[in-house]
Design a protein around this motif. Sequence first.
Motif, PDB file in Angstrom:
ATOM      1  N   GLU A  57       0.813  -1.228   0.000  1.00  0.00           N
ATOM      2  CA  GLU A  57       0.000   0.000   0.000  1.00  0.00           C
ATOM      3  C   GLU A  57       0.841   1.271   0.000  1.00  0.00           C
ATOM      4  O   GLU A  57       0.369   2.324  -0.432  1.00  0.00           O
ATOM      5  CB  GLU A  57      -0.942   0.018   1.205  1.00  0.00           C
ATOM      6  N   GLU A  58       2.077   1.179   0.466  1.00  0.00           N
ATOM      7  CA  GLU A  58       2.960   2.348   0.454  1.00  0.00           C
ATOM      8  C   GLU A  58       3.582   2.586  -0.924  1.00  0.00           C
ATOM      9  O   GLU A  58       4.079   3.681  -1.195  1.00  0.00           O
ATOM     10  CB  GLU A  58       4.071   2.180   1.491  1.00  0.00           C
ATOM     11  N   VAL A  59       3.535   1.591  -1.784  1.00  0.00           N
ATOM     12  CA  VAL A  59       4.110   1.706  -3.125  1.00  0.00           C
ATOM     13  C   VAL A  59       3.026   1.885  -4.188  1.00  0.00           C
ATOM     14  O   VAL A  59       3.188   2.659  -5.122  1.00  0.00           O
ATOM     15  CB  VAL A  59       4.978   0.468  -3.463  1.00  0.00           C
ATOM     16  N   PHE A  60       1.900   1.176  -4.009  1.00  0.00           N
ATOM     17  CA  PHE A  60       0.823   1.189  -4.999  1.00  0.00           C
ATOM     18  C   PHE A  60      -0.418   1.854  -4.422  1.00  0.00           C
ATOM     19  O   PHE A  60      -0.789   1.605  -3.284  1.00  0.00           O
ATOM     20  CB  PHE A  60       0.472  -0.254  -5.415  1.00  0.00           C
ATOM     21  N   ASP A  61      -1.087   2.695  -5.236  1.00  0.00           N
ATOM     22  CA  ASP A  61      -2.305   3.398  -4.816  1.00  0.00           C
ATOM     23  C   ASP A  61      -3.521   2.637  -5.343  1.00  0.00           C
ATOM     24  O   ASP A  61      -3.780   2.634  -6.536  1.00  0.00           O
ATOM     25  CB  ASP A  61      -2.280   4.821  -5.360  1.00  0.00           C
ATOM     26  N   PHE A  62      -4.229   2.009  -4.434  1.00  0.00           N
ATOM     27  CA  PHE A  62      -5.393   1.206  -4.813  1.00  0.00           C
ATOM     28  C   PHE A  62      -6.701   1.997  -4.755  1.00  0.00           C
ATOM     29  O   PHE A  62      -7.773   1.448  -4.964  1.00  0.00           O
ATOM     30  CB  PHE A  62      -5.524  -0.023  -3.885  1.00  0.00           C
ATOM     31  N   SER A  63      -6.652   3.292  -4.498  1.00  0.00           N
ATOM     32  CA  SER A  63      -7.858   4.083  -4.305  1.00  0.00           C
ATOM     33  C   SER A  63      -8.731   4.166  -5.564  1.00  0.00           C
ATOM     34  O   SER A  63      -9.940   4.361  -5.455  1.00  0.00           O
ATOM     35  CB  SER A  63      -7.525   5.484  -3.816  1.00  0.00           C
ATOM     36  N   GLU A  64      -8.154   4.016  -6.734  1.00  0.00           N
ATOM     37  CA  GLU A  64      -8.932   4.132  -7.970  1.00  0.00           C
ATOM     38  C   GLU A  64      -9.229   2.776  -8.609  1.00  0.00           C
ATOM     39  O   GLU A  64      -9.773   2.708  -9.695  1.00  0.00           O
ATOM     40  CB  GLU A  64      -8.171   5.004  -8.968  1.00  0.00           C
ATOM     41  N   VAL A  65      -8.893   1.689  -7.940  1.00  0.00           N
ATOM     42  CA  VAL A  65      -9.137   0.349  -8.471  1.00  0.00           C
ATOM     43  C   VAL A  65     -10.590  -0.014  -8.266  1.00  0.00           C
ATOM     44  O   VAL A  65     -11.142   0.144  -7.187  1.00  0.00           O
ATOM     45  CB  VAL A  65      -8.216  -0.688  -7.797  1.00  0.00           C
ATOM     46  N   GLU A  66     -11.220  -0.495  -9.338  1.00  0.00           N
ATOM     47  CA  GLU A  66     -12.636  -0.865  -9.248  1.00  0.00           C
ATOM     48  C   GLU A  66     -12.788  -2.328  -8.965  1.00  0.00           C
ATOM     49  O   GLU A  66     -12.071  -3.158  -9.313  1.00  0.00           O
ATOM     50  CB  GLU A  66     -13.340  -0.528 -10.560  1.00  0.00           C
TER      51      GLU A  66
END
Length: 66
Positions: A57-66
């Motif tokens: 989570e510190e490397v990849f931003d999952f906020s826009e993943v559907e």
Amino acid sequence: MKTRIKELRKERKLSQEELALAVGTTRQTITSLEVEKYTASLQLAYKIANYFGLSIEEVFDFSEVE
């Protein structure tokens, strides 16, 4: 998917090729991840995060993943 890979790689003065070799992938894959044209598999995401000593989570931003 947004990532911090380029930022983290540059902080450590690593080339795309060096990072790719360290995590068992190709330079082209690292390039694609950095320009958000490719989403890493869970296994690759783990290897990259682990390499930098961070959580996924510190490397990849999952906020826009559907």
